[in-house]
Write a protein that holds these residues in place. Structure first.
Motif, short mmCIF file in Angstrom:
data_model
loop_
_atom_site.label_atom_id
_atom_site.label_comp_id
_atom_site.label_asym_id
_atom_site.label_seq_id
_atom_site.Cartn_x
_atom_site.Cartn_y
_atom_site.Cartn_z
N LEU A 20 -4.35 6.61 -0.31
CA LEU A 20 -3.21 5.72 -0.55
C LEU A 20 -3.64 4.29 -0.89
O LEU A 20 -2.79 3.45 -1.24
CB LEU A 20 -2.30 5.69 0.68
N LEU A 21 -4.93 3.99 -0.80
CA LEU A 21 -5.43 2.63 -0.96
C LEU A 21 -5.08 1.99 -2.31
O LEU A 21 -4.66 0.83 -2.34
CB LEU A 21 -6.93 2.59 -0.70
N PRO A 22 -5.20 2.68 -3.44
CA PRO A 22 -4.83 2.03 -4.71
C PRO A 22 -3.36 1.59 -4.75
O PRO A 22 -3.06 0.48 -5.21
CB PRO A 22 -5.13 3.10 -5.77
N ASP A 23 -2.46 2.42 -4.25
CA ASP A 23 -1.05 2.05 -4.22
C ASP A 23 -0.80 0.90 -3.24
O ASP A 23 0.00 0.00 -3.52
CB ASP A 23 -0.17 3.25 -3.84
N ALA A 26 -1.98 -2.35 -4.85
CA ALA A 26 -1.01 -2.80 -5.86
C ALA A 26 0.21 -3.42 -5.19
O ALA A 26 0.74 -4.44 -5.67
CB ALA A 26 -0.61 -1.63 -6.75
N TRP A 27 0.66 -2.84 -4.09
CA TRP A 27 1.80 -3.36 -3.32
C TRP A 27 1.48 -4.75 -2.76
O TRP A 27 2.31 -5.66 -2.84
CB TRP A 27 2.12 -2.35 -2.21
N LEU A 28 0.27 -4.92 -2.23
CA LEU A 28 -0.15 -6.22 -1.72
C LEU A 28 -0.13 -7.27 -2.82
O LEU A 28 0.42 -8.36 -2.66
CB LEU A 28 -1.56 -6.13 -1.12
N LYS A 29 -0.74 -6.95 -3.95
CA LYS A 29 -0.83 -7.90 -5.07
C LYS A 29 0.54 -8.26 -5.63
O LYS A 29 0.80 -9.42 -5.95
CB LYS A 29 -1.75 -7.34 -6.15
N ALA A 30 1.42 -7.28 -5.73
CA ALA A 30 2.77 -7.55 -6.24
C ALA A 30 3.53 -8.48 -5.30
O ALA A 30 4.22 -9.40 -5.75
CB ALA A 30 3.54 -6.23 -6.43
N ASN A 31 3.39 -8.27 -4.00
CA ASN A 31 4.08 -9.13 -3.04
C ASN A 31 3.45 -10.51 -2.96
O ASN A 31 4.15 -11.50 -2.70
CB ASN A 31 4.16 -8.45 -1.68
N HIS A 32 2.16 -10.61 -3.21
CA HIS A 32 1.53 -11.93 -3.30
C HIS A 32 2.07 -12.67 -4.51
O HIS A 32 2.41 -13.86 -4.42
CB HIS A 32 0.01 -11.78 -3.40
N ALA A 33 2.20 -11.99 -5.64
CA ALA A 33 2.72 -12.62 -6.85
C ALA A 33 4.16 -13.12 -6.65
O ALA A 33 4.56 -14.11 -7.25
CB ALA A 33 2.65 -11.64 -8.03
N ALA A 65 7.92 -4.28 4.95
CA ALA A 65 6.76 -3.60 5.51
C ALA A 65 6.91 -2.08 5.46
O ALA A 65 5.94 -1.36 5.27
CB ALA A 65 6.51 -4.07 6.94
N ALA A 66 8.13 -1.61 5.60
CA ALA A 66 8.39 -0.16 5.56
C ALA A 66 8.11 0.43 4.18
O ALA A 66 7.93 1.64 4.05
CB ALA A 66 9.82 0.13 5.99
N THR A 67 8.07 -0.42 3.15
CA THR A 67 7.79 0.07 1.79
C THR A 67 6.30 0.12 1.48
O THR A 67 5.91 0.59 0.40
CB THR A 67 8.50 -0.79 0.72
N ASP A 68 5.47 -0.36 2.40
CA ASP A 68 4.01 -0.27 2.22
C ASP A 68 3.65 1.20 2.04
O ASP A 68 4.05 2.05 2.85
CB ASP A 68 3.32 -0.85 3.45
N PRO A 69 2.90 1.54 1.00
CA PRO A 69 2.51 2.95 0.81
C PRO A 69 1.81 3.57 2.02
O PRO A 69 1.97 4.77 2.26
CB PRO A 69 1.58 2.89 -0.40
#
Length: 97
Positions: A20-23, A26-33, A65-69
């Motif tokens: 699940l790490l790639p997803d 991507a979730w971290l980077k999108a939320n940082h943006a 947080a619940a949407t974290d892959p």
């Protein structure tokens, strides 16, 4: 905006986490943006991670947080901790009110 610590604890074997790490990344980077996440990293030993987040309310941050892959995929649990820093060292002054 309030500050929050998202404390992730893995609940699945590391192989499931790694799948699940790639997803998750991507979730971290999108939320940082979007300005929601300020910093993140793995716990040592590698049994979870920490995300420093900002948001309007505990409920909104918990829903995010619940949407974290990792969480949605059943590989981790998350604790949402509201944090009110009273001191921040040089370079981190923007964290205090």
């Amino acid at each position: 905006m309030a500050l929050f610590i998202l404390s992730l604890r893995y609940t699945a074997p590391i192989e499931v986490v790694d799948a699940l790490l790639p997803d998750h990344a991507a979730w971290l980077k999108a939320n940082h943006a979007e300005g929601r996440f300020l910093a993140w990293g793995r716990k040592v030993p590698r049994d979870g991670g920490i995300i420093l987040a900002r948001g309007e309310s505990r409920e909104a941050v918990a829903a995010l947080a619940a949407t974290d892959p990792f969480v949605a995929g059943g590989a981790a649990e998350v604790e949402v901790i509201e944090w009110s820093p009273t001191f921040a060292g040089e370079g981190l002054e923007g964290l205090t009110p």
